[in-house]
Structures are given as C-alpha cells and as structure tokens.
Design a protein around this motif. Sequence first.
Motif, PDB file in Angstrom:
ATOM      1  N   UNK A 285     -23.520  -2.778  16.308  1.00 57.48           N
ATOM      2  CA  UNK A 285     -24.760  -2.092  16.669  1.00 57.48           C
ATOM      3  C   UNK A 285     -25.923  -2.931  16.145  1.00 57.48           C
ATOM      4  N   UNK A 286     -26.957  -3.150  16.931  1.00 54.02           N
ATOM      5  CA  UNK A 286     -28.086  -3.958  16.435  1.00 54.02           C
ATOM      6  C   UNK A 286     -28.633  -3.401  15.121  1.00 54.02           C
ATOM      7  N   UNK A 287     -28.913  -4.280  14.206  1.00 50.59           N
ATOM      8  CA  UNK A 287     -29.446  -3.877  12.906  1.00 50.59           C
ATOM      9  C   UNK A 287     -30.717  -3.051  13.072  1.00 50.59           C
ATOM     10  N   UNK A 288     -31.573  -3.454  14.002  1.00 49.60           N
ATOM     11  CA  UNK A 288     -32.843  -2.749  14.213  1.00 49.60           C
ATOM     12  C   UNK A 288     -32.608  -1.302  14.629  1.00 49.60           C
ATOM     13  N   UNK A 289     -31.548  -1.069  15.406  1.00 48.17           N
ATOM     14  CA  UNK A 289     -31.248   0.292  15.856  1.00 48.17           C
ATOM     15  C   UNK A 289     -30.810   1.161  14.686  1.00 48.17           C
ATOM     16  N   UNK A 290     -29.984   0.605  13.799  1.00 44.20           N
ATOM     17  CA  UNK A 290     -29.547   1.340  12.610  1.00 44.20           C
ATOM     18  C   UNK A 290     -30.745   1.687  11.733  1.00 44.20           C
ATOM     19  N   UNK A 291     -31.596   0.700  11.482  1.00 46.08           N
ATOM     20  CA  UNK A 291     -32.753   0.932  10.617  1.00 46.08           C
ATOM     21  C   UNK A 291     -33.722   1.937  11.233  1.00 46.08           C
ATOM     22  N   UNK A 292     -33.794   1.978  12.561  1.00 45.38           N
ATOM     23  CA  UNK A 292     -34.679   2.934  13.239  1.00 45.38           C
ATOM     24  C   UNK A 292     -34.231   4.365  12.954  1.00 45.38           C
ATOM     25  N   UNK A 293     -32.918   4.594  12.885  1.00 42.57           N
ATOM     26  CA  UNK A 293     -32.437   5.951  12.611  1.00 42.57           C
ATOM     27  C   UNK A 293     -32.764   6.384  11.195  1.00 42.57           C
ATOM     28  N   UNK A 294     -32.980   5.438  10.297  1.00 39.22           N
ATOM     29  CA  UNK A 294     -33.357   5.767   8.914  1.00 39.22           C
ATOM     30  C   UNK A 294     -34.859   5.954   8.748  1.00 39.22           C
TER      31      UNK A 294
ATOM     32  N   UNK B 129     -37.049  13.597   7.692  1.00 40.23           N
ATOM     33  CA  UNK B 129     -35.962  13.571   8.669  1.00 40.23           C
ATOM     34  C   UNK B 129     -36.194  12.438   9.643  1.00 40.23           C
ATOM     35  N   UNK B 130     -35.171  11.619   9.834  1.00 36.05           N
ATOM     36  CA  UNK B 130     -35.253  10.497  10.758  1.00 36.05           C
ATOM     37  C   UNK B 130     -34.627  10.854  12.091  1.00 36.05           C
ATOM     38  N   UNK B 131     -33.799   9.957  12.623  1.00 35.71           N
ATOM     39  CA  UNK B 131     -33.091  10.219  13.879  1.00 35.71           C
ATOM     40  C   UNK B 131     -31.655  10.598  13.533  1.00 35.71           C
ATOM     41  N   UNK B 132     -31.472  11.885  13.237  1.00 36.56           N
ATOM     42  CA  UNK B 132     -30.144  12.364  12.866  1.00 36.56           C
ATOM     43  C   UNK B 132     -29.832  12.274  11.393  1.00 36.56           C
ATOM     44  N   UNK B 133     -30.765  11.785  10.601  1.00 40.39           N
ATOM     45  CA  UNK B 133     -30.538  11.630   9.165  1.00 40.39           C
ATOM     46  C   UNK B 133     -31.647  12.294   8.354  1.00 40.39           C
ATOM     47  N   UNK B 134     -31.259  12.948   7.263  1.00 41.35           N
ATOM     48  CA  UNK B 134     -32.228  13.384   6.258  1.00 41.35           C
ATOM     49  C   UNK B 134     -32.465  12.216   5.309  1.00 41.35           C
ATOM     50  N   UNK B 135     -33.711  12.028   4.912  1.00 39.14           N
ATOM     51  CA  UNK B 135     -34.059  10.949   3.988  1.00 39.14           C
ATOM     52  C   UNK B 135     -34.826  11.560   2.826  1.00 39.14           C
ATOM     53  N   UNK B 136     -34.405  11.273   1.613  1.00 39.85           N
ATOM     54  CA  UNK B 136     -35.159  11.728   0.447  1.00 39.85           C
ATOM     55  C   UNK B 136     -35.058  10.704  -0.669  1.00 39.85           C
ATOM     56  N   UNK B 137     -35.991  10.798  -1.606  1.00 42.10           N
ATOM     57  CA  UNK B 137     -35.896   9.961  -2.791  1.00 42.10           C
ATOM     58  C   UNK B 137     -34.983  10.654  -3.792  1.00 42.10           C
ATOM     59  N   UNK B 138     -34.336   9.869  -4.629  1.00 41.38           N
ATOM     60  CA  UNK B 138     -33.458  10.442  -5.651  1.00 41.38           C
ATOM     61  C   UNK B 138     -33.387   9.446  -6.799  1.00 41.38           C
TER      62      UNK B 138
ATOM     63  N   UNK C 238     -35.531   7.497  -7.887  1.00 44.00           N
ATOM     64  CA  UNK C 238     -36.135   6.220  -7.548  1.00 44.00           C
ATOM     65  C   UNK C 238     -35.441   5.457  -6.442  1.00 44.00           C
ATOM     66  N   UNK C 239     -34.400   6.029  -5.831  1.00 45.86           N
ATOM     67  CA  UNK C 239     -33.703   5.381  -4.731  1.00 45.86           C
ATOM     68  C   UNK C 239     -33.879   6.186  -3.445  1.00 45.86           C
ATOM     69  N   UNK C 240     -33.626   5.521  -2.329  1.00 41.08           N
ATOM     70  CA  UNK C 240     -33.636   6.200  -1.040  1.00 41.08           C
ATOM     71  C   UNK C 240     -32.224   6.685  -0.727  1.00 41.08           C
ATOM     72  N   UNK C 241     -32.128   7.949  -0.347  1.00 44.45           N
ATOM     73  CA  UNK C 241     -30.835   8.535   0.016  1.00 44.45           C
ATOM     74  C   UNK C 241     -30.905   8.985   1.468  1.00 44.45           C
ATOM     75  N   UNK C 242     -29.915   8.596   2.245  1.00 42.49           N
ATOM     76  CA  UNK C 242     -29.804   8.982   3.647  1.00 42.49           C
ATOM     77  C   UNK C 242     -28.575   9.883   3.762  1.00 42.49           C
ATOM     78  N   UNK C 243     -28.724  11.053   4.361  1.00 43.22           N
ATOM     79  CA  UNK C 243     -27.595  11.994   4.334  1.00 43.22           C
ATOM     80  C   UNK C 243     -27.619  12.937   5.534  1.00 43.22           C
TER      81      UNK C 243
END
Length: 261
Positions: A36-45, A66-75, A77-82
Amino acid sequence: LQNLAPAGILSSCAGEAAYWLLMQLYRGRFVVKQVVPKEAILKTWTPQTIVNTNKSTLSPNQFGLYGLGWFINDYAGRRVVSHDGGVDGFVSTTCFLPEERLGILVFTNTDANNFYTALRLQILDAFLNQPYKNYHQIFLNGFRQQDKAERERIRRERERAALGLPTSLPLKDYVGKYRNSVYGDAEVKLEKEGLVVYFEHHPTLRAPLKSKGESEFLATYSNPTMGIHPVPFKMTNGKVVSMRIKVNDFVEYGGYTFTKR
C-alpha cells in the motif's frame, strides 16, 4: 510485535491481524514489498475530526482526534493510533505507536467486558514507564456500576410494560412500513403476541413491542446484543408519523428516526 518476524507468525485470525498491524507500522510495506502506498497509510492517520479536548483523569492524554478509520490521541508524549471492534460474543482492540514501532492487539471471547481496554492501557504504561495503575480493577468497578444501573433500568421498563397500559391509538394504526434515509426500511406488523418490528438489513432480527402507555412501547430485541429499549411513536393530527429506534450503545450510539411511509 516490534521484534516479530513475519515468517514466524502463526496462520490464524490473530496471525492475520498481526500481519496487518505490522503493515501499518511499516507504512504499507509487507516484508520487503510496498503493498500500500506509504502516503495512503499516513493519510489514514491524519486527523479529520476533533473527538474531545479534555485531559483524561485516568490516563496521560490531553486530546482525542479521528482520522480515516482511526482514533488518534497523545499518550505520555507519544502518538497513539487505535480502534476497537467486535461482533456478537467477541470484542477486541488494536493500537500502535508509530514512532515506537509498537503494536498491541487484544482479543477477548466475550463482548460483556472492558478488560480489552484495561489491558491495552496496562501494556502501554509498562512500555512507556508510566506510574502503575490497576486498570483492571478500575475498569471492572466501572463495568459493575454500569451493569447494575442498566439492569435496574430494564427492570423498571419491564414492570411498566407488564401493566398493560392502553395505547393512544388501536394497535393496527401503528402497523406499516417506516423508512430511515440512512438505514433503510423497518416494518411494524401485528401478530398474535402484539406489535413486532422487523428490519430490512437484519432479516433474522425481530423486536416485539409491549405498551408502556400512550404511544411508547418497550422493544425486546431477539438478538440480546441489541438490548431492551423504549420505542416512542410520534403522532400528528391523530396519525402515526414516525418511530424512534434505539439499541445498545455498544452497537450504535444515539438512535434512528423511521418515518411512516
């Protein structure tokens, strides 16, 4: 999963999920091939919607997006995608920290638990050297309180429905097809047991209705996952114009208004 070689993963449901999670961590690359193109993966985040901006009193995060199908939050000091998910009898959670190359998958064989979230947080805290919290006990206590309150609500609803209170209109006036622009059609039929709701896209699902008085009924869904909830009907000039369908929050938050056709 950070040191797990793809060739060593068992061919199973969990193994397939692990392959998929590794492909997320490696930005669309599977083993040595870019699938899968890297850009497409990063777009979902990439955040598209603000979920909340409140600091958590339980865990070290300040916001939720919320991204494209993913929740994004800090934790810490890190980024968590879930994202969580489940079907009847099962519930799971997936999360990963892209910068840490850490992925966590939790599968449980019951949908009546909050342990899947507690375990994810416990692993995150251990990995990130956060102060220890007994998430299992915290979530268990919360689950028990919610379960007790829900059982009490259902008990009260059933007691009222058992009174056999009269409806505003004859039962035949509630019969007919109803439509929601998002879901589709639902149909109310009059059978020996009384009114029953059927759903276009859930052919095995039925919901018998018991009167709570006037134009509100109690729906007991044939699939326990959907729960037991009131179904109010709206009337205009003495005619039924719509009904409001609600199921358990685990399935769908809020509710749907179906307009009589």
